[in-house]
Design a protein around this motif. Structure first.
Motif, mmCIF file in Angstrom:
data_model
loop_
_atom_site.group_PDB
_atom_site.id
_atom_site.type_symbol
_atom_site.label_atom_id
_atom_site.label_comp_id
_atom_site.label_asym_id
_atom_site.label_seq_id
_atom_site.Cartn_x
_atom_site.Cartn_y
_atom_site.Cartn_z
ATOM 1 N N ARG A 1 0.405 -0.690 0.353
ATOM 2 C CA ARG A 1 0.269 0.266 -0.177
ATOM 3 C C ARG A 1 0.414 0.980 0.174
ATOM 4 N N MET A 2 1.925 1.186 0.302
ATOM 5 C CA MET A 2 2.862 1.973 0.754
ATOM 6 C C MET A 2 3.611 3.098 -0.455
ATOM 7 N N ASN A 3 3.939 1.550 -1.310
ATOM 8 C CA ASN A 3 4.718 1.526 -2.269
ATOM 9 C C ASN A 3 3.596 2.273 -3.392
ATOM 10 N N ALA A 4 2.397 1.300 -3.351
ATOM 11 C CA ALA A 4 1.170 2.134 -4.832
ATOM 12 C C ALA A 4 0.765 3.108 -4.781
ATOM 13 N N SER A 5 0.915 3.996 -3.086
ATOM 14 C CA SER A 5 0.294 5.333 -3.251
ATOM 15 C C SER A 5 1.297 6.110 -3.371
ATOM 16 N N ILE A 6 2.116 5.915 -3.348
ATOM 17 C CA ILE A 6 3.555 6.564 -3.822
ATOM 18 C C ILE A 6 4.265 6.967 -5.348
ATOM 19 N N ARG A 7 3.523 5.236 -5.562
ATOM 20 C CA ARG A 7 4.206 5.358 -7.286
ATOM 21 C C ARG A 7 2.748 6.209 -7.612
ATOM 22 N N PHE A 8 1.829 6.194 -6.847
ATOM 23 C CA PHE A 8 0.276 6.610 -7.825
ATOM 24 C C PHE A 8 1.618 8.167 -8.005
ATOM 25 N N VAL A 9 1.464 8.538 -6.813
ATOM 26 C CA VAL A 9 1.912 9.680 -6.931
ATOM 27 C C VAL A 9 2.820 10.136 -8.380
ATOM 28 N N ILE A 10 4.015 9.487 -8.594
ATOM 29 C CA ILE A 10 5.037 9.466 -9.473
ATOM 30 C C ILE A 10 4.184 9.386 -10.370
ATOM 31 N N TRP A 11 2.915 8.199 -11.106
ATOM 32 C CA TRP A 11 2.726 8.116 -12.300
ATOM 33 C C TRP A 11 1.871 9.082 -12.704
ATOM 34 N N GLY A 12 1.247 10.198 -11.428
ATOM 35 C CA GLY A 12 0.327 10.332 -11.879
ATOM 36 C C GLY A 12 0.861 11.675 -12.447
ATOM 37 N N SER A 13 1.727 12.398 -11.910
ATOM 38 C CA SER A 13 3.024 13.432 -12.360
ATOM 39 C C SER A 13 3.272 13.494 -14.182
ATOM 40 N N MET A 14 3.926 12.321 -14.697
ATOM 41 C CA MET A 14 3.270 12.075 -15.822
ATOM 42 C C MET A 14 2.826 11.787 -17.026
ATOM 43 N N PRO A 15 1.948 12.305 -17.039
ATOM 44 C CA PRO A 15 0.752 12.695 -18.403
ATOM 45 C C PRO A 15 0.734 13.910 -18.208
ATOM 46 N N LEU A 16 0.327 14.813 -17.085
ATOM 47 C CA LEU A 16 0.255 16.242 -16.900
ATOM 48 C C LEU A 16 1.588 16.512 -16.818
ATOM 49 N N ALA A 17 2.429 16.780 -16.434
ATOM 50 C CA ALA A 17 3.569 17.031 -16.829
ATOM 51 C C ALA A 17 3.917 16.685 -18.564
ATOM 52 N N ALA A 18 3.355 15.519 -19.216
ATOM 53 C CA ALA A 18 4.136 15.742 -20.816
ATOM 54 C C ALA A 18 2.744 16.429 -21.441
ATOM 55 N N ILE A 19 1.813 17.026 -20.552
ATOM 56 C CA ILE A 19 0.604 17.569 -21.525
ATOM 57 C C ILE A 19 1.728 19.233 -21.204
ATOM 58 N N LEU A 20 1.455 19.552 -20.141
ATOM 59 C CA LEU A 20 2.334 20.748 -20.236
ATOM 60 C C LEU A 20 3.369 21.392 -21.133
ATOM 61 N N ALA A 21 4.375 20.177 -21.006
ATOM 62 C CA ALA A 21 5.182 20.391 -21.514
ATOM 63 C C ALA A 21 5.027 21.336 -23.295
ATOM 64 N N GLY A 22 3.993 19.963 -23.957
ATOM 65 C CA GLY A 22 3.362 19.929 -25.733
ATOM 66 C C GLY A 22 3.290 21.429 -24.695
ATOM 67 N N TRP A 23 2.393 21.840 -25.106
ATOM 68 C CA TRP A 23 1.419 23.017 -24.534
ATOM 69 C C TRP A 23 2.581 24.307 -24.698
ATOM 70 N N LEU A 24 3.189 24.045 -23.529
ATOM 71 C CA LEU A 24 4.567 24.965 -22.938
ATOM 72 C C LEU A 24 4.897 25.510 -24.430
ATOM 73 N N GLY A 25 5.700 24.378 -24.659
ATOM 74 C CA GLY A 25 6.831 24.066 -25.832
ATOM 75 C C GLY A 25 6.392 24.774 -27.304
#
Length: 430
Positions: free
Chosen positions: A362-386
């Motif tokens: 449960r600890m690993n899943a909670s932290i990995r949820f944050v880690i993986w959850g940040s990836m699509p948002l960052a990719a979308i933001l990178a495309g828009w800002l770029g």
């Protein structure tokens, strides 16, 4: 100097059960790389998919952590982790085997490919959560960090060699046949796991005590939030992954479009990055013999940010001789990957020591949820800002943000000593 005395790090990572587990994980990693190469090729060359269809396929493979990541942690903590990994490997093998079978029967469709990708993605989530939570059950506490270093080394080898081997195989056979290799790899993985004996105790849930799944999920999230070490690591890793994703999303555009260096250069740059990861896995035990876990993590994050500086600087050299930007990209990629892997092995080991064993998944899943959850948002933001600011300017945002990720690590050693039952002491070389 390496030692083989029982209870030492060398004894833990050289034990038969860890070596069999390591073989299982390495085989799974290699098979996964074959699949990641073959599936898009099948979509494009066999099923004539367009850009949007390929995007849907990528989403099907990557969105699963956001969909089932937190429930997976609760489920894995309720059941034996080795059995969960075996089931996950078998499910992936069976599902992937249907693709070449349907292709041979001329019945394969994009819809089936999407469905298979989602099932494989979900099974991979369960495998990854269980695998990262399993190490403390097969090695003693003092061997956790060397064990994670070996596992990361095989992951880096697979990341480099898997796509290359798959590419060579694609020159001989069609992409659906390559998936047969992927399926066989998962069967071999399950076979290795079946021979591992661990120290995981019977689960209370196996005896009829079954609290609601939502209760288990909430308990895992609350544990991460309430533990100062895990809370800081979650923030640091989440922010680090966010800004690193911005840089890495734009890297192909930087190399191919801004600098016009071609796919060969991009392959070399990414390959050198993998070499940096291998070097990090090999050098970490010696570094940890001299430096504390908190110091290693902070230095790793700061050096990763410093290495990223090479990317926008290389982008600003457009029109110059290709030798200098290529050298900067290689140096930056090597340094960034070395630093990231050094940080990741250390922080995963700290997490595994900090958390009670019945809460690991449960600890690993909670932290990995944050880690993986940040990836699509960052990719979308990178495309828009770029597209609005330019690739190089957007990369500078990622670089500046990456330096902030070390702030939560400040003072970490005192917290680790205060909250961790077996705080990570300096390691012996193994």
């Amino acid at each position: 100097m390496s030692t083989s005395v029982s209870g030492t790090p060398a004894a833990g990572v050289n034990s038969g059960k860890f070596l069999r587990f390591w073989a299982a994980q390495s085989t799974s990693q290699l098979g996964q790389r074959f699949g990641l190469v073959a599936l898009p090729v099948i979509a494009i060359e066999t099923l004539h998919a367009g850009t949007s269809e390929v995007g849907y396929l990528t989403a099907a493979l990557t969105v699963c952590y956001l969909l089932v990541g937190l429930p997976a942690g609760a489920w894995v903590d309720r059941r034996p982790k080795r059995a969960m990994m075996i089931r996950s490997a078998v499910v992936r093998a069976l599902v992937l085997a249907t693709i070449p079978a349907l292709w041979a029967a001329d019945r394969l469709s994009l819809g089936w490919l999407y469905g298979a990708a989602i099932v494989v993605g979900i099974a991979s989530v369960f495998f990854d959560v269980a695998y990262q939570s399993y190490v403390p059950f097969i090695v003693p506490d003092e061997a956790i960090e060397p064990a994670n270093a070996r596992l990361e080394a095989s992951a880096q080898v697979s990341a480099a060699g898997g796509p290359a081997l798959a590419g060579l195989l694609l020159k001989v056979v069609s992409a659906p046949v390559v998936l047969v290799v992927d399926a066989v790899a998962y069967v071999v993985c399950a076979g290795f796991l079946a021979t591992v004996k661990d120290s995981e105790p019977p689960h209370a849930n196996e005896k009829g005590e079954r609290p609601r799944l939502a209760h288990d999920i909430r308990a895992g999230v609350q544990f991460v939030i309430g533990n100062p070490v895990l809370r800081r690591l979650c923030v640091s890793v989440g922010v680090s992954n966010f800004f690193a994703t911005i840089v890495m999303t734009l890297t192909p555009l930087l190399i191919l479009t801004e600098l016009g260096l071609g796919t060969t250069v991009m392959g070399i740059v990414l390959g050198v990055g993998t070499l940096g990861g291998l070097v990090a896995s090999a050098t970490l035990p010696r570094i940890r013999a001299r430096l504390s876990a908190g110091t290693v993590m902070a230095v790793g994050l700061l050096l990763a940010g410093l290495s990223m500086v090479a990317f926008p600087i290389a982008g600003s050299l457009k029109g110059a001789s290709a030798a200098l930007p290529v050298a900067l990209l290689i140096l930056g990629q090597f340094g960034m990957t070395w630093s990231a892997v050094t940080f990741n092995i250390t922080q995963v080991s700290v997490r595994q020591r900090t958390c009670p064993k019945d809460m690991l998944a449960r600890m690993n899943a909670s932290i990995r949820f944050v880690i993986w959850g940040s990836m699509p948002l960052a990719a979308i933001l990178a495309g828009w800002l770029g597209s609005h600011l330019g690739v190089v300017a957007c990369m500078w945002i990622g670089v500046v943000g990456s330096f902030l990720t070390a702030l939560p690590i400040i003072g970490m050693d005192r917290l680790i000593q205060r909250t961790t039952p077996s705080a990570p002491a300096p390691l012996q070389n193994v």
